[in-house]
Design a protein around this motif. Structure first.
Motif, PDB file in Angstrom:
ATOM      1  N   THR A 298       0.941  -0.953  -0.050  1.00  0.00           N
ATOM      2  CA  THR A 298       0.094  -0.172  -0.134  1.00  0.00           C
ATOM      3  C   THR A 298       0.802   1.292  -0.156  1.00  0.00           C
ATOM      4  O   THR A 298       2.028   1.287   0.743  1.00  0.00           O
ATOM      5  N   ARG A 299       0.536   2.065  -0.747  1.00  0.00           N
ATOM      6  CA  ARG A 299       1.194   3.268  -0.940  1.00  0.00           C
ATOM      7  C   ARG A 299       1.292   4.225   0.699  1.00  0.00           C
ATOM      8  O   ARG A 299       0.191   4.159   1.016  1.00  0.00           O
ATOM      9  N   ASP A 300       2.379   4.726   1.004  1.00  0.00           N
ATOM     10  CA  ASP A 300       2.388   5.295   2.152  1.00  0.00           C
ATOM     11  C   ASP A 300       1.791   6.915   2.072  1.00  0.00           C
ATOM     12  O   ASP A 300       2.698   7.717   1.938  1.00  0.00           O
ATOM     13  N   GLU A 301       0.546   7.064   2.286  1.00  0.00           N
ATOM     14  CA  GLU A 301      -0.151   8.303   1.994  1.00  0.00           C
ATOM     15  C   GLU A 301       0.106   9.272   3.023  1.00  0.00           C
ATOM     16  O   GLU A 301      -0.449  10.320   3.286  1.00  0.00           O
ATOM     17  N   ARG A 302       0.956   8.682   4.097  1.00  0.00           N
ATOM     18  CA  ARG A 302       1.296   9.855   5.045  1.00  0.00           C
ATOM     19  C   ARG A 302       2.462  10.791   4.511  1.00  0.00           C
ATOM     20  O   ARG A 302       2.224  12.013   5.072  1.00  0.00           O
TER      21      ARG A 302
ATOM     22  N   GLY B 282      -5.741   0.726   2.747  1.00  0.00           N
ATOM     23  CA  GLY B 282      -5.195   1.269   4.139  1.00  0.00           C
ATOM     24  C   GLY B 282      -5.823   0.647   5.163  1.00  0.00           C
ATOM     25  O   GLY B 282      -4.969   0.488   6.384  1.00  0.00           O
TER      26      GLY B 282
ATOM     27  N   GLU C 264       3.358  -5.167   9.436  1.00  0.00           N
ATOM     28  CA  GLU C 264       3.826  -4.045   8.748  1.00  0.00           C
ATOM     29  C   GLU C 264       5.103  -3.909   8.454  1.00  0.00           C
ATOM     30  O   GLU C 264       5.943  -3.953   9.515  1.00  0.00           O
TER      31      GLU C 264
ATOM     32  N   GLN D 128       7.988  -1.444   5.884  1.00  0.00           N
ATOM     33  CA  GLN D 128       8.111  -0.389   5.002  1.00  0.00           C
ATOM     34  C   GLN D 128       9.231  -0.499   3.856  1.00  0.00           C
ATOM     35  O   GLN D 128      10.394  -1.162   4.227  1.00  0.00           O
TER      36      GLN D 128
ATOM     37  N   PRO E 279       7.230   5.752  -1.637  1.00  0.00           N
ATOM     38  CA  PRO E 279       7.196   4.735  -0.304  1.00  0.00           C
ATOM     39  C   PRO E 279       5.952   4.044  -0.211  1.00  0.00           C
ATOM     40  O   PRO E 279       4.828   4.325  -0.684  1.00  0.00           O
ATOM     41  N   TYR E 280       6.282   2.722   0.364  1.00  0.00           N
ATOM     42  CA  TYR E 280       5.206   1.596   0.466  1.00  0.00           C
ATOM     43  C   TYR E 280       5.130   1.297   1.756  1.00  0.00           C
ATOM     44  O   TYR E 280       6.105   1.259   2.681  1.00  0.00           O
ATOM     45  N   ARG E 281       3.858   0.869   2.400  1.00  0.00           N
ATOM     46  CA  ARG E 281       3.872   0.038   3.708  1.00  0.00           C
ATOM     47  C   ARG E 281       3.352  -1.519   3.120  1.00  0.00           C
ATOM     48  O   ARG E 281       2.125  -1.435   2.622  1.00  0.00           O
TER      49      ARG E 281
END
Length: 247
Positions: free
Chosen positions: A138-142, A160, A180, A182, A236-238
């Motif tokens: 999942t894209r890291d939308e932080r 997410g 999880e 990263q 970045p991904y999670r």
């Protein structure tokens, strides 16, 4: 139930999917398989697509049987994964005998499944104590520009909240555990656009909507202060893993 028009839309872009979609971190795969014993374990990869997850599991020394309903994706898997042929099947109907697997994994696929039917089929495939582990990149939308990318490209909620949505695999399985991890993938701006062209929204959108999305993406990549003027960007991904065991 998932939209199967979207679920089966990827075959037309199989080569691009295989090129641009992110890989899975080794640490995430090792965590998913914790407790099943030393390689080679017998693993079924459900909704195997072009074999991205299959190849990650093969690299760890396991025996992997990919299962994929889309013929375009199966063809790409065979081309990209020498010595491996995907079975034609779905999460709800796998052409393998009872107890055939030590583990069943699903990379970027579980959200397309008919869950009740898939849970019963996975339980049938697994030996007692075997692992079922859906995995998502999942894209890291932080990260602000990543959130904006998702908005422009109609990427939905990014899976997410998979932990809340998919917290129970039914009575045949133990309670779900969550891992999880990263990581990031380095892409040129053109490759970011190529990645978005492998998404189900793009593949099923009208040409007008596709052009609108691409204009928005190229503007973001050219003007956002974190991206402007850069030859490559780190996306970045999670990686989220849900893991449960067959009772």
């Amino acid at each position: 139930m998932a939209d199967h028009t979207q679920a089966l839309s990827f075959g037309a872009a199989a080569a691009e999917y295989d090129r641009f979609r992110p890989r899975y971190p080794e640490a995430a795969l090792r965590w998913a398989l914790d407790g099943i014993g030393a390689p080679p374990a017998r693993i079924v990869d459900l909704g195997a697509g072009t074999g991205i997850l299959t190849r990650g599991l093969l690299a760890l020394g396991h025996e992997v049987v990919p299962v994929e309903p889309d013929p375009g994706m199966r063809a790409r898997l065979a081309a990209a994964t020498p010595g491996t042929t995907a079975l034609a099947g779905s999460a709800e109907a796998v052409p393998l005998p009872d107890g055939a697997a030590d583990a069943v994994l699903a990379g970027q696929a579980y959200h397309w499944f008919d869950r009740d039917r898939a849970h019963a089929e996975v339980a049938r495939l697994l030996r007692p104590g075997g692992v079922f582990a859906p995995v998502w990149n999942t894209r890291d939308e932080r990260v602000a520009w990543v959130a904006e990318l998702g908005r422009i490209a109609h990427l939905g909620d990014n899976s997410g909240n998979v932990v809340e949505r998919y917290a129970d695999f039914g009575p045949a399985f133990t309670a779900v555990e969550v891992g999880e991890f990263q990581h990031a993938t380095t892409l040129t701006p053109d490759e970011v656009v190529g990645l978005i062209r492998t998404r189900s929204y793009w593949l099923t959108a009208s040409p007008e909507d596709q052009r609108r999305v691409e204009r928005g993406l190229r503007e973001l990549l050219a003007t956002h202060p974190d991206l402007a003027g850069r030859e490559t960007v780190d996306l970045p991904y999670r990686t989220v893993v849900l893991r449960a065991r067959r009772r």
